[in-house]
Design a protein around this motif. Structure first.
Motif, short mmCIF file in Angstrom:
data_model
loop_
_atom_site.label_atom_id
_atom_site.label_comp_id
_atom_site.label_asym_id
_atom_site.label_seq_id
_atom_site.Cartn_x
_atom_site.Cartn_y
_atom_site.Cartn_z
N LEU A 34 -8.93 -47.27 78.77
CA LEU A 34 -10.10 -47.60 77.91
C LEU A 34 -11.19 -46.71 77.66
O LEU A 34 -11.52 -46.51 78.48
N TYR A 35 -11.33 -46.39 76.32
CA TYR A 35 -12.48 -45.33 76.14
C TYR A 35 -13.41 -45.97 75.27
O TYR A 35 -13.03 -46.95 74.63
N LEU A 36 -14.76 -45.98 75.56
CA LEU A 36 -15.78 -46.35 74.60
C LEU A 36 -16.41 -45.18 73.75
O LEU A 36 -16.70 -44.03 74.50
N GLN A 37 -16.62 -45.51 72.51
CA GLN A 37 -17.04 -44.44 71.58
C GLN A 37 -18.50 -44.77 71.41
O GLN A 37 -18.73 -45.73 70.80
N PHE A 38 -19.62 -43.99 71.52
CA PHE A 38 -20.81 -44.35 71.43
C PHE A 38 -21.19 -43.72 70.26
O PHE A 38 -21.28 -42.37 70.04
N LEU A 39 -21.62 -44.77 69.41
CA LEU A 39 -22.40 -44.00 68.02
C LEU A 39 -23.80 -44.19 67.86
O LEU A 39 -24.21 -45.33 67.51
N PRO A 40 -24.48 -43.24 68.30
CA PRO A 40 -26.11 -43.54 68.09
C PRO A 40 -26.37 -43.78 66.79
O PRO A 40 -26.00 -43.32 65.51
N THR A 41 -27.41 -44.86 66.59
CA THR A 41 -27.92 -45.26 65.38
C THR A 41 -29.52 -45.42 65.43
O THR A 41 -29.89 -45.92 64.20
N CYS A 42 -29.87 -45.08 66.53
CA CYS A 42 -31.38 -45.23 66.54
C CYS A 42 -31.83 -43.68 66.07
O CYS A 42 -31.18 -43.03 65.76
N GLY A 43 -33.20 -43.64 66.40
CA GLY A 43 -33.92 -42.33 66.03
C GLY A 43 -33.47 -41.10 66.88
O GLY A 43 -33.81 -39.90 66.54
N GLN A 44 -32.75 -41.31 67.84
CA GLN A 44 -32.28 -40.35 68.82
C GLN A 44 -31.05 -39.61 68.40
O GLN A 44 -30.18 -40.53 67.82
N THR A 45 -30.94 -38.55 68.44
CA THR A 45 -29.86 -37.69 67.95
C THR A 45 -28.60 -37.58 68.80
O THR A 45 -27.41 -37.22 68.54
N ALA A 91 -8.22 -48.73 67.92
CA ALA A 91 -9.59 -49.84 68.03
C ALA A 91 -8.98 -50.94 68.90
O ALA A 91 -7.92 -51.45 68.70
N VAL A 92 -9.83 -51.38 69.61
CA VAL A 92 -9.58 -52.49 70.56
C VAL A 92 -10.11 -53.65 69.66
O VAL A 92 -11.13 -53.81 69.68
N ASN A 93 -9.21 -54.78 69.46
CA ASN A 93 -9.67 -55.93 68.71
C ASN A 93 -10.57 -56.88 69.54
O ASN A 93 -9.96 -57.41 70.78
N PHE A 111 -15.14 -49.46 70.83
CA PHE A 111 -14.01 -49.68 71.79
C PHE A 111 -12.89 -49.07 71.23
O PHE A 111 -12.10 -49.77 70.28
N ARG A 112 -12.09 -48.21 72.04
CA ARG A 112 -10.93 -47.37 71.64
C ARG A 112 -9.84 -47.56 72.63
O ARG A 112 -10.14 -47.37 73.95
N GLN A 113 -8.65 -47.81 72.67
CA GLN A 113 -7.60 -47.52 73.79
C GLN A 113 -6.51 -46.66 73.18
O GLN A 113 -5.88 -47.12 72.22
N ASP A 114 -6.00 -45.44 73.70
CA ASP A 114 -4.99 -44.77 73.04
C ASP A 114 -5.40 -44.34 71.76
O ASP A 114 -4.42 -44.24 71.01
#
Length: 131
Positions: A1-12, A47-49, A41-44
């Motif tokens: 299981l991999y986790l994709q972090f998508l920053p959406t706050c003021g930090q780049t 997207a993980v439902n 959340f992604r696996q292979d």
């Protein structure tokens, strides 16, 4: 299981989307700033439902485990495996920048499996600009 972090706050975060497995991931926030983080959340590569999943995350004082704040966490798109973790500007304003905080974020899937997907230090910084 991999986790994709998508920053959406003021930090780049170096203008990059980071793919990570669970590890220590420190969060930095300016006192009085709203915080909104999106995780995918992604696996292979798929997207993980997250239908039926529940979320929980807390910030605690490191030295004595006192609860300092609870994250607002929502599944924003279950079929795409997207969640949002947030704190309001009032919630971050209530945190003491001289205190060392730790946090963790958990997901419990519909199957009942629980997974800590992020943990680390939660650092509160003083703002420079006066409002």
């Amino acid at each position: 299981l991999y986790l994709q972090f998508l920053p959406t706050c003021g930090q780049t975060y170096n203008n990059k989307r980071a793919i990570m497995t669970r590890n220590d991931t420190n969060i930095d926030v300016i006192k009085g700033e709203s915080l909104s983080l999106q995780f995918g959340f992604r696996q292979d590569g798929t997207a993980v439902n997250l239908a039926g999943a529940s979320l929980k995350g807390e910030i605690r004082v490191a030295k004595d485990d006192t609860l300092a704040e609870t994250f607002s966490m929502t599944v924003t798109n279950a079929s795409e495996g997207l969640i949002t973790v947030s704190l309001s500007k009032e919630e971050t304003a209530a945190l003491d920048r001289t205190v060392k905080y730790v946090y963790d974020l958990f997901i419990t899937y519909a199957s009942g499996t629980r997974h800590c997907f992020a943990k680390g230090l939660f650092n509160v910084h003083k703002n420079v600009t006066e409002f």
